[in-house]
Design a protein around this motif. Sequence first.
Motif, PDB file in Angstrom:
ATOM      1  N   GLU A 177       0.826  -1.205   0.000  1.00  4.01           N
ATOM      2  CA  GLU A 177       0.000   0.000   0.000  1.00  4.01           C
ATOM      3  C   GLU A 177       0.864   1.260   0.000  1.00  4.01           C
ATOM      4  O   GLU A 177       0.518   2.261  -0.635  1.00  4.01           O
ATOM      5  CB  GLU A 177      -0.929   0.001   1.222  1.00  4.01           C
ATOM      6  N   TYR A 178       2.000   1.212   0.683  1.00  5.96           N
ATOM      7  CA  TYR A 178       2.904   2.361   0.686  1.00  5.96           C
ATOM      8  C   TYR A 178       3.438   2.628  -0.720  1.00  5.96           C
ATOM      9  O   TYR A 178       3.511   3.778  -1.165  1.00  5.96           O
ATOM     10  CB  TYR A 178       4.053   2.120   1.659  1.00  5.96           C
ATOM     11  N   CYS A 179       3.801   1.569  -1.407  1.00  8.18           N
ATOM     12  CA  CYS A 179       4.306   1.723  -2.774  1.00  8.18           C
ATOM     13  C   CYS A 179       3.234   2.307  -3.696  1.00  8.18           C
ATOM     14  O   CYS A 179       3.505   3.188  -4.515  1.00  8.18           O
ATOM     15  CB  CYS A 179       4.789   0.376  -3.310  1.00  8.18           C
ATOM     16  N   LYS A 180       2.017   1.834  -3.547  1.00  9.81           N
ATOM     17  CA  LYS A 180       0.916   2.364  -4.362  1.00  9.81           C
ATOM     18  C   LYS A 180       0.708   3.847  -4.091  1.00  9.81           C
ATOM     19  O   LYS A 180       0.509   4.638  -5.016  1.00  9.81           O
ATOM     20  CB  LYS A 180      -0.367   1.576  -4.080  1.00  9.81           C
ATOM     21  N   ALA A 181       0.770   4.231  -2.830  1.00  2.46           N
ATOM     22  CA  ALA A 181       0.513   5.613  -2.457  1.00  2.46           C
ATOM     23  C   ALA A 181       1.642   6.552  -2.869  1.00  2.46           C
ATOM     24  O   ALA A 181       1.421   7.756  -3.040  1.00  2.46           O
ATOM     25  CB  ALA A 181       0.291   5.709  -0.943  1.00  2.46           C
ATOM     26  N   ASN A 182       2.856   6.002  -3.025  1.00  2.00           N
ATOM     27  CA  ASN A 182       4.021   6.840  -3.332  1.00  2.00           C
ATOM     28  C   ASN A 182       4.573   6.621  -4.743  1.00  2.00           C
ATOM     29  O   ASN A 182       5.698   7.001  -5.024  1.00  2.00           O
ATOM     30  CB  ASN A 182       5.118   6.579  -2.291  1.00  2.00           C
TER      31      ASN A 182
END
Length: 223
Positions: A177-182
């Motif tokens: 989810e962090y990768c998707k958001a960033n």
Amino acid sequence: FRYYVQAPAFAYHYVERLLSQAMEDYHDKDIASKCKIATKGGMRRSGNTSSSWRPRGNKNVPLNPEQVEGLIRDSHTAINTFSSSTDKKPIYLYQFHHPESFGSPESDNYRNVLERIRELQSDCHGDQLIEHFGLCNADLNYIREAQKVIKVSSVQNPLSVQKKKWIASQGNNAVLEYCKANDILFIAYACLGGLQVRQKKLDFATKYPSLIKIAKDYGENFD
């Protein structure tokens, strides 16, 4: 667009040179130009088995910036083996195998290594060696600290129906989810169990019969 990811730890620099030659010799230069080679660093082989590769550094003696630059230059040379002296290209994507090889996330050495990577991305000295940078097997602490120094373009972590610890270790789907958001590319590996299946530690057919059925529907033999 297609990219090939490998590492010297898998077969020293042989695969880098092999891919370089294949792309140089391929008859359709337009297709070849759309193929990219991604490679990794920070590991060494300690034997001939599939699992006998270990970090070059350790928690007591981590890899320093000079050693990392040496690894990158070796890979850059291998990938450009069949390029002319005036047509050498930077490594499209260079990833760290295991960032703990360079110290803790907050360590000075980890920051110094990342700063050296950033310098090698720059063409201010006419010597750009890397185009994009990424991390493998990284938790959120390593990713966030790296982003303070350099743009992280990718994260390559295990993600499969069998092994979910990397996305669950710091909260539900944390790294993914962090990768998707960033806007960070998430590259999943061991999607079907990886080494556990190859070493017969996991009976995939028994545990996931529906996936076996899908494979057979597409004419694939999971065995």
